[in-house]
Design a protein around this motif. Structure first.
Motif, PDB file in Angstrom:
ATOM      1  N   GLU A 288       0.844  -1.201   0.000  1.00 28.53           N
ATOM      2  CA  GLU A 288       0.000   0.000   0.000  1.00 28.53           C
ATOM      3  C   GLU A 288       0.875   1.244   0.000  1.00 28.53           C
ATOM      4  O   GLU A 288       1.616   1.504   0.949  1.00 28.53           O
ATOM      5  CB  GLU A 288      -0.919   0.009   1.227  1.00 28.53           C
ATOM      6  CG  GLU A 288      -1.822  -1.208   1.356  1.00 28.53           C
ATOM      7  CD  GLU A 288      -2.849  -1.287   0.248  1.00 28.53           C
ATOM      8  OE1 GLU A 288      -3.172  -0.237  -0.351  1.00 28.53           O
ATOM      9  OE2 GLU A 288      -3.340  -2.411  -0.029  1.00 28.53           O
ATOM     10  N   SER A 289       0.780   2.019  -1.070  1.00 27.54           N
ATOM     11  CA  SER A 289       1.642   3.205  -1.200  1.00 27.54           C
ATOM     12  C   SER A 289       1.175   4.375  -0.343  1.00 27.54           C
ATOM     13  O   SER A 289       1.937   5.324  -0.107  1.00 27.54           O
ATOM     14  CB  SER A 289       1.694   3.650  -2.667  1.00 27.54           C
ATOM     15  OG  SER A 289       0.378   3.944  -3.142  1.00 27.54           O
ATOM     16  N   ASP A 290      -0.061   4.338   0.144  1.00 23.84           N
ATOM     17  CA  ASP A 290      -0.591   5.456   0.921  1.00 23.84           C
ATOM     18  C   ASP A 290      -0.647   5.151   2.421  1.00 23.84           C
ATOM     19  O   ASP A 290      -1.331   5.836   3.177  1.00 23.84           O
ATOM     20  CB  ASP A 290      -1.988   5.843   0.417  1.00 23.84           C
ATOM     21  CG  ASP A 290      -2.928   4.636   0.327  1.00 23.84           C
ATOM     22  OD1 ASP A 290      -2.446   3.505   0.564  1.00 23.84           O
ATOM     23  OD2 ASP A 290      -4.116   4.833   0.027  1.00 23.84           O
ATOM     24  N   ILE A 291       0.051   4.122   2.858  1.00 21.70           N
ATOM     25  CA  ILE A 291       0.160   3.811   4.290  1.00 21.70           C
ATOM     26  C   ILE A 291       1.641   3.806   4.651  1.00 21.70           C
ATOM     27  O   ILE A 291       2.422   3.037   4.091  1.00 21.70           O
ATOM     28  CB  ILE A 291      -0.468   2.443   4.628  1.00 21.70           C
ATOM     29  CG1 ILE A 291      -1.966   2.436   4.294  1.00 21.70           C
ATOM     30  CG2 ILE A 291      -0.251   2.093   6.102  1.00 21.70           C
ATOM     31  CD1 ILE A 291      -2.646   1.109   4.541  1.00 21.70           C
ATOM     32  N   HIS A 292       2.029   4.674   5.582  1.00 20.59           N
ATOM     33  CA  HIS A 292       3.434   4.848   5.928  1.00 20.59           C
ATOM     34  C   HIS A 292       3.645   4.639   7.428  1.00 20.59           C
ATOM     35  O   HIS A 292       3.059   5.365   8.242  1.00 20.59           O
ATOM     36  CB  HIS A 292       3.924   6.251   5.526  1.00 20.59           C
ATOM     37  CG  HIS A 292       3.581   6.620   4.117  1.00 20.59           C
ATOM     38  ND1 HIS A 292       4.216   6.074   3.026  1.00 20.59           N
ATOM     39  CD2 HIS A 292       2.625   7.491   3.617  1.00 20.59           C
ATOM     40  CE1 HIS A 292       3.693   6.574   1.905  1.00 20.59           C
ATOM     41  NE2 HIS A 292       2.733   7.440   2.251  1.00 20.59           N
ATOM     42  N   LEU A 293       4.479   3.678   7.756  1.00 24.18           N
ATOM     43  CA  LEU A 293       4.815   3.416   9.160  1.00 24.18           C
ATOM     44  C   LEU A 293       5.894   4.382   9.618  1.00 24.18           C
ATOM     45  O   LEU A 293       6.775   4.779   8.834  1.00 24.18           O
ATOM     46  CB  LEU A 293       5.319   1.979   9.334  1.00 24.18           C
ATOM     47  CG  LEU A 293       4.314   0.866   9.067  1.00 24.18           C
ATOM     48  CD1 LEU A 293       5.030  -0.484   9.063  1.00 24.18           C
ATOM     49  CD2 LEU A 293       3.239   0.859  10.136  1.00 24.18           C
TER      50      LEU A 293
END
Length: 299
Positions: A288-293
């Motif tokens: 998922e490119s729009d979820i950033h840890l």
């Protein structure tokens, strides 16, 4: 010289001592030592023969068998030996006086240990296999004796709870004097929770949906198993667990979004489930490119 040796032999011969009904204290003490040695030898030989002729199928079976045989030997030899030792009534006042003095000196701890044993064996106690915590020490109960119980220590780190392979002995009076926490074998699951931090520009709704899907897979405790264990525990306790299905809590913190994954897990699978869920989260979030840890530094 020969007569002295012969007399010395007869003084130490257990069969000669047994034939005397008017034994003095020294002879009774020597006879007591002989009887104890005989009981130990016969117990060891019996256990050896039992283990050779009929080996235990598993450690629990071997443990229970040893406890039963040990208790049987103790009761049997006590019943057999008491009339022999006290056959000389002239020694009875002396023996009772010495025993009374010993009981008075150690009365408090001995009686508290006995009371503690009855509490452990009662409906509000615990049994072998339960996990308990006392005095900030956590472990699985591996033995319960009349005066003490033994724990196999578990790491105090709540994220792991792995065995340290150390045995810790507690006198039973600790049950009377201190509070303790039990994870019963009849209800051996606990709530676990770990947190995931996202950047504020992440699609938190998608992340929450993915986490809920993961938690509702076969990685956590089945709801029907939870309900069955609650029904079993409700025979002795009024248990209202409330919501037992997994849930994800989302909150906005200072500079990041926090997802808190909360779910029921068997106590001994806590670390494994945490690892499985963590790997699945990393695997799903990676695509998922729009979820950033983000990594949050904790003080």
């Amino acid at each position: 010289m020969g007569d002295n040796l012969k007399e010395f032999y007869f003084d130490l011969n257990p069969f000669s001592i047994l034939r005397h009904s008017d034994r003095d204290f020294a002879q009774t003490f020597i006879l007591f030592l002989y009887l104890v040695a005989f009981a130990i030898v016969t117990y060891k030989v019996t256990m050896f023969l039992v283990e050779k002729l009929k080996p235990a199928t598993d450690p629990a079976n071997e443990y229970n068998r040893r406890k039963v045989i040990r208790a049987g030997f103790l009761i049997s030899y006590t019943i057999i030996y008491l009339p022999v030792i006290f056959s000389s009534l002239s020694l009875l006042p002396t023996v009772l006086g010495l025993a009374g003095a010993g009981i008075v000196i150690s009365l408090k701890e001995v009686w508290l240990n006995m009371v503690g044993w009855f509490m452990i064996m009662g409906g509000n106690g615990f049994q072998v296999g339960d996990r308990i915590e006392m005095d900030n020490i956590k472990g699985d109960v591996v033995n319960i004796g009349f005066l003490k119980f033994t724990l196999l220590e578990v790491s105090s780190d709540p994220r792991a709870e792995q065995s340290t392979n150390r045995l810790i002995h507690f006198p039973n009076y600790n049950i009377v004097l201190h509070k303790f926490f039990i994870v019963s074998d009849a209800m051996d699951f606990v709530w676990d929770e770990f947190k995931i931090s996202l950047t504020v520009d992440s699609d938190w709704e998608k992340a929450e949906l993915i986490c809920n899907q993961i938690l509702n897979e076969e990685l956590v405790l089945a709801p029907e198993l939870v309900e069955e264990k609650i029904r079993e525990l409700s025979k002795n306790y009024l248990v209202r667990l409330g919501k037992s299905t997994p849930i994800v809590y989302t909150s906005l913190e200072e500079g990041f979004i926090l997802l808190s994954l909360r779910y029921l897990t068997p106590i001994r699978s806590k670390r494994l489930n945490r690892i499985l869920i963590s790997k699945e989260v990393l695997r799903k979030f990676k695509s998922e490119s729009d979820i950033h840890l983000i990594q949050v530094r904790r003080s």
